[in-house]
Motif scaffolding. Sequence first.
Motif, PDB file in Angstrom:
ATOM      1  N   ARG A 183       0.736  -1.335   0.042  1.00 30.08           N
ATOM      2  CA  ARG A 183       0.039   0.161   0.195  1.00 30.08           C
ATOM      3  C   ARG A 183       0.766   1.216  -0.111  1.00 30.08           C
ATOM      4  O   ARG A 183       0.471   2.105  -0.932  1.00 30.08           O
ATOM      5  N   THR A 184       1.796   1.268   1.076  1.00 33.48           N
ATOM      6  CA  THR A 184       2.315   2.626   1.126  1.00 33.48           C
ATOM      7  C   THR A 184       3.179   3.080  -0.023  1.00 33.48           C
ATOM      8  O   THR A 184       3.022   4.266  -0.712  1.00 33.48           O
ATOM      9  N   ARG A 214      11.174   4.484   3.313  1.00 33.49           N
ATOM     10  CA  ARG A 214      10.702   3.217   4.450  1.00 33.49           C
ATOM     11  C   ARG A 214      12.051   2.369   4.829  1.00 33.49           C
ATOM     12  O   ARG A 214      12.757   2.013   3.854  1.00 33.49           O
ATOM     13  N   HIS A 231       4.930   6.467  11.414  1.00 37.23           N
ATOM     14  CA  HIS A 231       4.347   6.470   9.999  1.00 37.23           C
ATOM     15  C   HIS A 231       3.426   7.370   9.663  1.00 37.23           C
ATOM     16  O   HIS A 231       2.206   7.140   9.668  1.00 37.23           O
ATOM     17  N   GLN A 272       0.707   7.202   6.984  1.00 35.00           N
ATOM     18  CA  GLN A 272      -0.531   6.446   7.597  1.00 35.00           C
ATOM     19  C   GLN A 272      -1.526   7.154   8.468  1.00 35.00           C
ATOM     20  O   GLN A 272      -2.782   7.093   8.469  1.00 35.00           O
ATOM     21  N   ARG A 290       3.930   1.033  14.535  1.00 38.00           N
ATOM     22  CA  ARG A 290       4.248   2.474  14.255  1.00 38.00           C
ATOM     23  C   ARG A 290       3.065   3.237  14.194  1.00 38.00           C
ATOM     24  O   ARG A 290       3.007   4.673  14.256  1.00 38.00           O
ATOM     25  N   THR A 291       1.906   2.512  13.334  1.00 32.92           N
ATOM     26  CA  THR A 291       0.965   3.405  12.904  1.00 32.92           C
ATOM     27  C   THR A 291       0.069   3.958  14.097  1.00 32.92           C
ATOM     28  O   THR A 291      -0.640   4.924  14.056  1.00 32.92           O
ATOM     29  N   ARG A 300      -2.072  -5.519  12.986  1.00 28.11           N
ATOM     30  CA  ARG A 300      -1.421  -6.749  12.733  1.00 28.11           C
ATOM     31  C   ARG A 300      -0.306  -6.718  13.994  1.00 28.11           C
ATOM     32  O   ARG A 300       0.167  -5.848  14.376  1.00 28.11           O
ATOM     33  N   GLN A 346       3.230  -7.421  14.899  1.00 30.66           N
ATOM     34  CA  GLN A 346       4.347  -7.158  13.856  1.00 30.66           C
ATOM     35  C   GLN A 346       5.514  -8.205  14.087  1.00 30.66           C
ATOM     36  O   GLN A 346       6.489  -8.029  14.514  1.00 30.66           O
ATOM     37  N   PRO A 373      -4.498  -0.259   9.331  1.00 29.17           N
ATOM     38  CA  PRO A 373      -3.777   0.179   8.292  1.00 29.17           C
ATOM     39  C   PRO A 373      -3.341  -0.762   7.181  1.00 29.17           C
ATOM     40  O   PRO A 373      -2.765  -0.309   6.064  1.00 29.17           O
ATOM     41  N   LEU A 374      -3.894  -2.264   7.330  1.00 25.97           N
ATOM     42  CA  LEU A 374      -3.596  -3.343   6.711  1.00 25.97           C
ATOM     43  C   LEU A 374      -1.919  -3.486   6.242  1.00 25.97           C
ATOM     44  O   LEU A 374      -1.156  -2.486   6.503  1.00 25.97           O
ATOM     45  N   PRO A 375      -1.472  -4.410   6.046  1.00 32.55           N
ATOM     46  CA  PRO A 375      -2.111  -5.656   5.692  1.00 32.55           C
ATOM     47  C   PRO A 375      -2.546  -6.529   6.849  1.00 32.55           C
ATOM     48  O   PRO A 375      -2.040  -6.302   8.155  1.00 32.55           O
TER      49      PRO A 375
HETATM   50  C1  NCD Z   1       1.457  -0.789   8.207  1.00 33.26           C
HETATM   51  C2  NCD Z   1       3.244  -0.576   8.405  1.00 33.26           C
HETATM   52  O1  NCD Z   1       3.847  -0.542   7.473  1.00 33.26           O
HETATM   53  O2  NCD Z   1       3.645  -0.131   9.686  1.00 33.26           O
HETATM   54  N1  NCD Z   1       1.212  -0.999   6.989  1.00 33.26           N
HETATM   55  C3  NCD Z   1       0.799   0.092   5.998  1.00 33.26           C
HETATM   56  O3  NCD Z   1       2.076   0.860   5.885  1.00 33.26           O
HETATM   57  N2  NCD Z   1      -0.315   0.180   5.723  1.00 33.26           N
HETATM   58  C4  NCD Z   1       0.980  -1.683   9.262  1.00 33.26           C
HETATM   59  C5  NCD Z   1       1.642  -3.034   9.319  1.00 33.26           C
HETATM   60  O4  NCD Z   1       2.319  -3.408   8.536  1.00 33.26           O
HETATM   61  O5  NCD Z   1       0.974  -3.848  10.002  1.00 33.26           O
END
Ligand code: NCD
Length: 312
Positions: free
Chosen positions: A52-53, A102, A130, A133, A163-164, A225, A227, A263-265
């Motif tokens: 996504r990002t 990133r 993040h 996000q 981090r989100t 999720r 991590q 934030p997915l995934p």
């Molecule tokens: C998040 C991340 O990378 O911190 N994903 C994202 O950028 N949408 C959340 C995650 O990986 O669980």
Amino acid sequence: MKRDLLTPLDFSKEELNSLFDLACDIEANPAKYAHACEGKKMATCFYEPSTRTRLSHEAAMLNLGGKTMGFASAASSSASKGETVADTARVISCFADIMVIRHPKEGAAAVAAHYATIPVINAGDGGHQHPTQTLTDMMTIRSLRGSLDNFTIGFCGDLKFGRTVHSLVTSLARYENVKFVFISPPELRVPDYITEMLNEKHIKYTEVVRMEDVIGSLDILYMTRVQKERFFNEDDYVRLKDFYILNKDKMALAKKDMYVLHPLPRVNEIATEIDDDPRAAYFRQVQYGVYVREALILTLLNIHVPEGGQTC
Ligand code: NCD
């Protein structure tokens, strides 16, 4: 003076408001912005996996008529030869007008911003922050609720490494009457620096283990999720990975207008059976992420599109 986005606090509340208004106008009038970044290039430098990002930043730049380039893993960059982030940032500044980074190390984006001569966007630095996000999450909440004040938000899952979560709590702590509920196993509690910041600001929060005990009081449920990549041992991850699973039974305890964000995934923490529930907002959230990143790119590049047309 170039401008970067390293934490959500780099933008004041007023600036965030303007950014969300711009994102809203982009959503309503995409054609008006279709050539705004013609001749500009964005470099996406991803040393950690992303779907996504990275693609959301690239889609945003393409929607604005700009071009993109970059790498999607450390292995395919000169980092694998030992190049430092500082040197890579200097080099990328010769190729691109804006850089998105990133990196698995906390603070890496700040180092890049220090050495780059172009604006740098932090797309996630380790378990730290993040901010894009967070812009996405705030834009989603503002669009769903009409305001970023007066609501209760529950954060559920891996609040230690997520981090989100750290970025969103930091940013929402500036708004009026936002109550925080942290739902996690004791091992994955939100870091002390976050609760200390809330205590200093006299902001109310509660910490619980069972989702069922609090879900009925929430206006927003922010699922996360576990991590895996930040755990020090596999056994802990296996023990904790399915601690929370949001399913129909739990959703039955929630308010009729409580929205679920993620934030997915996702892995297992949200059962697919609730994807069709009108309160499941996590795929809409992805779409808001593109508009808000378009607005961010325009703001950091200091590009102004003349007013006019319909606004939302
Ligand atoms: C998040 C991340 O990378 O911190 N994903 C994202 O950028 N949408 C959340 C995650 O990986 O669980």
